[in-house]
Design a protein around this motif. Structure first.
Motif, short mmCIF file in Angstrom:
data_model
loop_
_atom_site.label_atom_id
_atom_site.label_comp_id
_atom_site.label_asym_id
_atom_site.label_seq_id
_atom_site.Cartn_x
_atom_site.Cartn_y
_atom_site.Cartn_z
N ASN A 103 0.87 -1.18 0.00
CA ASN A 103 0.00 0.00 0.00
C ASN A 103 0.91 1.24 0.00
N VAL A 104 1.53 1.45 -1.16
CA VAL A 104 2.58 2.46 -1.29
C VAL A 104 2.25 3.38 -2.45
N ALA A 105 2.54 4.68 -2.28
CA ALA A 105 2.41 5.61 -3.40
C ALA A 105 3.76 6.26 -3.66
N VAL A 106 4.09 6.44 -4.92
CA VAL A 106 5.26 7.23 -5.32
C VAL A 106 4.72 8.52 -5.92
N LEU A 107 5.08 9.66 -5.32
CA LEU A 107 4.59 10.95 -5.81
C LEU A 107 5.70 11.62 -6.62
N GLU A 108 5.37 11.98 -7.84
CA GLU A 108 6.36 12.61 -8.71
C GLU A 108 5.82 13.95 -9.19
N ARG A 109 6.66 14.97 -9.06
CA ARG A 109 6.28 16.33 -9.43
C ARG A 109 6.03 16.45 -10.94
N GLY A 110 6.90 15.84 -11.73
CA GLY A 110 6.76 15.92 -13.19
C GLY A 110 6.35 14.57 -13.75
N TRP A 111 7.24 14.01 -14.55
CA TRP A 111 6.98 12.68 -15.09
C TRP A 111 8.09 11.74 -14.64
N LEU A 112 7.81 10.44 -14.78
CA LEU A 112 8.73 9.43 -14.25
C LEU A 112 10.13 9.55 -14.82
N GLY A 113 11.10 9.60 -13.94
CA GLY A 113 12.48 9.63 -14.41
C GLY A 113 12.80 10.88 -15.20
N GLY A 114 12.06 11.96 -14.99
CA GLY A 114 12.30 13.17 -15.77
C GLY A 114 13.26 14.14 -15.09
N GLY A 115 13.70 13.80 -13.90
CA GLY A 115 14.64 14.68 -13.20
C GLY A 115 16.06 14.22 -13.45
N ASN A 116 16.80 14.02 -12.37
CA ASN A 116 18.21 13.66 -12.53
C ASN A 116 18.43 12.23 -13.00
N THR A 117 17.38 11.41 -12.94
CA THR A 117 17.53 10.06 -13.49
C THR A 117 17.85 10.15 -14.98
N ALA A 118 17.31 11.16 -15.65
CA ALA A 118 17.55 11.30 -17.08
C ALA A 118 18.71 12.24 -17.37
N ARG A 119 19.35 12.78 -16.34
CA ARG A 119 20.37 13.79 -16.57
C ARG A 119 21.78 13.33 -16.23
N ASN A 120 21.92 12.13 -15.70
CA ASN A 120 23.26 11.64 -15.39
C ASN A 120 23.89 11.04 -16.64
N THR A 121 25.15 10.64 -16.53
CA THR A 121 25.80 10.07 -17.71
C THR A 121 26.02 8.57 -17.58
N MET A 122 25.18 7.90 -16.83
CA MET A 122 24.93 6.46 -16.93
C MET A 122 26.10 5.57 -16.54
#
Lengths: 421, 85
Positions: free
Chosen positions: A66-85
């Protein structure tokens, strides 16, 4: 609730073939888009890799669904998509190496576990040792890492040239090149896929992933957290976990807590794609920058963090100039490459450069702060955060990464953090 | 790029300066602080998203210390003044 257990559509060669023959009309959405409920056992703030991973491990390993993940924008749209992997474990302090090694071990199995291709590739990383201080540090780090079973090998300049045929040692380098140090197990992976893979599996176990839902306040009753205020109304929660990258201070402030972090932008940029010529990740340690070639053929180049705090998600030009000069000194042939994109992510840099995965003075409110770049630690940090939320006390692996280390003077200093230049 | 109006040299490129921390007044009597209060002073800073007042050093210029007010969302420089009168 009715639709708690969605059967997840498995991906396999057969399912690909079947859907190709049906004009790809059989694919279902990878996760639901539910309305927030009034109350959850656990609310995770931040729908990037760390937050979605925490929800996944809570559901999978602790039966908390019974868990919620609250995201301000869209999934993985913050620093998850901004690192160099980049995924590596070259750290020097005893608590750091097993933590990062454990994260690498999780990454190696994650595609299979999530039934989702994260495109994890073992690349190898070579750090160029420019100067005696760098060589000494590398030798010490290699010894520490060998104690924990990680492979980190010192090599000479001829060996660098053998492993990286495109590299010719410069005739008159600005800093003396004494050799290199190689982590053969360093990997690259697709960062978006990690967020999506975690989201898909967490959703299938009943986790509500709620996008466009910014947390605007944290509710408390005395010294106990009771929920959050969001742009989509009030949500009650037994426990609240924070996994926001680059906005840790902002969210913690809502809980009346100050964290020992400073936000700094980290820039990267990408060239036009060219044929594969570089399989290793190269780090020019003396110049504080790195370069690798992505699966698409682009050169990915990045530098040190910007020299002042910023939430602007954009960088300052002197870093670009300095890093480009360094790359061209090592690879003069790249001078005519064109750059396609440039961006910056904002990092919550902890004063000792190590993660904070910890309870806080507010009961039921926990934080997961990467400490420097957080992509490489995502699965392990998320798993440990889930453990912390479920058991109310830290796992042995993160006992040294608590908030209390600052008061006790037990900081875990890691390199790559340049406070007070 | 930021153009920082150094009170001694006039508007100069940000590259000439180095940014030190948020300008936090030093406690009057450090020895009377508890460990927790000392940690708050040394590490637990506001790190605000918005206007902040920081100590900057004009390292490759007049080498004087200045106080710069700056917005961390936009990089707008709001003001700059001498750190010590």
């Amino acid at each position: 609730m009715g639709v708690e257990e969605l059967p997840v559509q498995r991906f396999s060669f057969l399912s690909l073939l079947r859907n190709a023959l049906r004009y790809r009309k059989g694919w279902q959405r990878m996760w639901r888009n539910p309305e927030p409920k009034r109350r959850y056992d656990v609310v995770i703030i931040g729908g990037g890799g760390h937050g979605l991973g925490a929800a996944y491990y809570l559901a999978k390993e602790h039966g908390v669904r019974n868990v919620a993940v609250l995201e301000r924008g869209w999934l993985g749209g913050g620093n998850t998509a901004r690192n160099t992997m980049t995924i590596r474990s070259n750290y020097v302090r005893p608590p750091s190496v097993p933590f990062h090694e454990g994260s690498m071990a999780l990454y190696r199995e994650l595609s299979r576990e999530l039934n989702y291709n994260l495109m994890v590739g073992r690349r190898g990383m070579i750090a160029f040792l420019q100067g005696t201080a760098a060589a000494r540090t590398a030798a010490r780090m290699a010894n520490t890492m060998h104690v924990y079973g990680a492979n980190y090998e010192l090599i000479d300049v001829e060996e660098i040239a053998r492993r990286v045929p495109a590299f010719r040692p410069p005739a008159r380098p600005r800093l003396p090149l004494l050799g290199g140090v190689c982590q053969p197990d360093a990997m690259m992976a697709r960062h978006d896929a990690m967020a999506w893979g975690f989201a898909r599996m967490a959703d299938s176990m009943g986790v509500d992933i709620i996008q466009n839902c910014e947390v605007t306040g944290i509710r408390r009753d005395g010294n106990r957290v009771t929920g959050v205020e969001t742009g989509r109304g009030r949500i009650d929660a037994g426990k609240v976990g924070m996994a926001v990258a680059g906005h840790g201070s902002v969210v913690a402030e809502m809980a009346g807590i100050r964290l020992p972090i400073e936000v700094q932008p980290l820039q990267a940029w990408v060239s036009e794609p060219v044929k594969p010529f570089l399989d290793q990740i190269l780090v020019f340690s003396g110049y504080g920058c790195y370069m690798m070639q992505s699966d698409k053929g682009e050169l990915v180049i990045g530098g040190p963090t910007d020299p002042y705090p910023s939430y602007a998600q954009r960088g300052t030009f002197p870093i670009v100039e300095q890093v480009t000069a360094a790359v061209l000194e090592m690879f003069p042939a790249l001078a005519r490459m064109k750059l396609l994109r440039h961006w910056a992510g904002v990092l919550d840099i902890v004063y000792d450069g190590s993660p904070i995965i910890s309870r806080t003075p507010l009961d039921g409110f926990s934080v997961d702060v990467a400490g420097a770049g957080g992509f490489k630690t995502t699965p392990m940090a998320a798993r440990m955060h889930a453990w912390l939320i479920a058991n109310d006390e830290p796992h042995e692996l993160i006992r040294d990464f608590g908030l209390d280390r600052f008061e006790r003077g037990r900081l875990v200093f890691e390199g790559g953090v340049s406070f007070n230049r | 790029m930021m153009l920082i109006p150094c009170p001694f040299c006039g508007p100069r490129n940000e590259d000439e300066f180095s940014c030190w921390s948020e300008a936090i007044p030093r406690p009057a009597d450090p020895s009377s602080l508890s460990d927790a209060q000392w940690v708050d002073f040394v590490y637990n800073h506001r790190n605000p998203k918005g206007p902040v007042r920081e100590q900057w050093w004009h390292a490759r210029g007049c080498r004087r210390w200045i106080l710069v007010e700056r917005d961390t969302r936009t990089h707008d420089v709001l003001s700059a003044s001498a750190a010590a009168p």
